[in-house]
Design a protein around this motif. Structure first.
Motif, short mmCIF file in Angstrom:
data_model
loop_
_atom_site.label_atom_id
_atom_site.label_comp_id
_atom_site.label_asym_id
_atom_site.label_seq_id
_atom_site.Cartn_x
_atom_site.Cartn_y
_atom_site.Cartn_z
N ASP A 16 0.84 -1.19 0.00
CA ASP A 16 0.00 0.00 0.00
C ASP A 16 0.87 1.24 0.00
O ASP A 16 2.00 1.23 0.49
CB ASP A 16 -0.90 0.03 1.24
CG ASP A 16 -2.10 -0.89 1.11
OD1 ASP A 16 -2.77 -1.08 2.13
OD2 ASP A 16 -2.37 -1.39 0.01
N ILE A 17 0.33 2.31 -0.51
CA ILE A 17 1.01 3.59 -0.50
C ILE A 17 0.98 4.11 0.94
O ILE A 17 -0.06 4.10 1.59
CB ILE A 17 0.31 4.58 -1.45
CG1 ILE A 17 0.27 4.04 -2.88
CG2 ILE A 17 0.95 5.93 -1.40
CD1 ILE A 17 1.62 3.75 -3.48
N ASP A 18 2.08 4.58 1.40
CA ASP A 18 2.21 5.11 2.75
C ASP A 18 1.40 6.41 2.88
O ASP A 18 1.35 7.22 1.95
CB ASP A 18 3.70 5.38 3.02
CG ASP A 18 3.96 5.81 4.43
OD1 ASP A 18 4.21 7.02 4.61
OD2 ASP A 18 3.90 4.97 5.33
N LEU A 55 -6.89 7.15 -0.10
CA LEU A 55 -6.59 6.26 1.03
C LEU A 55 -7.45 4.99 0.97
O LEU A 55 -6.96 3.90 1.25
CB LEU A 55 -6.80 6.99 2.36
CG LEU A 55 -5.77 8.06 2.70
CD1 LEU A 55 -6.21 8.87 3.92
CD2 LEU A 55 -4.40 7.44 2.92
N ALA A 56 -8.69 5.16 0.59
CA ALA A 56 -9.58 4.00 0.52
C ALA A 56 -9.21 3.06 -0.63
O ALA A 56 -9.47 1.86 -0.55
CB ALA A 56 -11.03 4.47 0.34
N ASN A 57 -8.58 3.61 -1.67
CA ASN A 57 -8.27 2.81 -2.85
C ASN A 57 -6.78 2.69 -3.12
O ASN A 57 -6.39 2.36 -4.24
CB ASN A 57 -8.96 3.41 -4.08
CG ASN A 57 -10.46 3.36 -3.96
OD1 ASN A 57 -11.04 2.29 -3.83
ND2 ASN A 57 -11.09 4.52 -3.95
N ARG A 58 -5.95 2.97 -2.15
CA ARG A 58 -4.51 2.98 -2.38
C ARG A 58 -3.97 1.64 -2.84
O ARG A 58 -2.95 1.58 -3.51
CB ARG A 58 -3.76 3.47 -1.16
CG ARG A 58 -3.93 2.65 0.07
CD ARG A 58 -3.15 3.25 1.20
NE ARG A 58 -3.81 3.00 2.46
CZ ARG A 58 -3.48 3.57 3.57
NH1 ARG A 58 -2.48 4.42 3.59
NH2 ARG A 58 -4.11 3.31 4.67
N HIS A 59 -4.65 0.59 -2.50
CA HIS A 59 -4.21 -0.74 -2.95
C HIS A 59 -4.32 -0.90 -4.47
O HIS A 59 -3.69 -1.75 -5.05
CB HIS A 59 -5.06 -1.82 -2.26
CG HIS A 59 -6.51 -1.71 -2.60
ND1 HIS A 59 -7.34 -0.82 -1.95
CD2 HIS A 59 -7.26 -2.34 -3.52
CE1 HIS A 59 -8.56 -0.92 -2.46
NE2 HIS A 59 -8.53 -1.84 -3.42
N ALA A 60 -5.12 -0.05 -5.13
CA ALA A 60 -5.32 -0.15 -6.57
C ALA A 60 -4.16 0.42 -7.37
O ALA A 60 -4.00 0.09 -8.55
CB ALA A 60 -6.61 0.58 -6.97
#
Length: 183
Positions: A16-18, A55-60
């Motif tokens: 994930d993005i920090d 933040l909710a979609n940082r995994h994308a």
């Protein structure tokens, strides 16, 4: 292998993005949002929505090196969605109402020029304002603008040329001339 080893967890997902990496882009997002919407309060709301969505979609986001462009794309898309909603709801505040406030930040000798620029800039289409803001104020390359706006690079280049020409003509005082020359 134990049951704990097989349990899904953060190590099984792409990194994930920090939070700090996203926070580092907030000043740039705020600057762009302020230029898009014309006032700090609405810009802060837009940036907050952008950060929340990121933040909710940082995994994308698969490539962390593209974080800045990804955030600008989210902000831009949120802005466009908001505009569509406002059109359905009705009245908007003209940018001309803000020209005096922006002019106050300039030295007294330059206030007239700033006011003229703000008024001319407000007369541009949303497409032209967006292209000028991304290239001129944010310093994005044509390729980066094309990615943010999801347009072909040739379209970005032609819109930028037309936007610059229309702004130049409007600043020279010729609204009618601008319409004839840009068509």
């Amino acid at each position: 292998m134990t049951a704990d080893d097989a349990a899904p967890g953060p190590s099984m997902n792409p990194p994930d993005i920090d939070d700090r990496a996203i926070a580092a882009h907030v000043p740039r997002l705020r600057r762009y949002a302020t230029a898009l919407v014309g006032n700090r309060a609405d810009a802060d709301d837009l940036v907050q929505d952008c950060v929340e969505k990121a933040l909710a979609n940082r995994h994308a986001l698969r490539d962390p090196s593209k974080l800045g462009g990804w955030l600008m794309t989210i902000l831009h898309n949120l802005h466009i969605s908001g505009q569509r909603g406002r059109r359905r709801r009705g009245a908007e505040i003209p940018v001309d109402d803000l020209s005096d406030d922006l002019a106050l930040s300039a030295p007294p000798a330059d206030r007239g020029a700033v006011r003229d620029f703000v008024r001319a800039f407000a007369r541009l289409t949303d497409e032209h304002r967006t292209i000028l803001l991304l290239t001129g104020m944010e310093g994005l390359s044509y390729r980066e603008v094309a990615e943010v706006l999801e347009l072909p690079i040739g379209t970005v280049m032609s819109r930028l040329a037309r936007a610059r020409e229309k702004l130049r003509v409007l600043l020279d005082g010729g609204a009618e001339q601008a319409v004839r020359r840009i068509r």
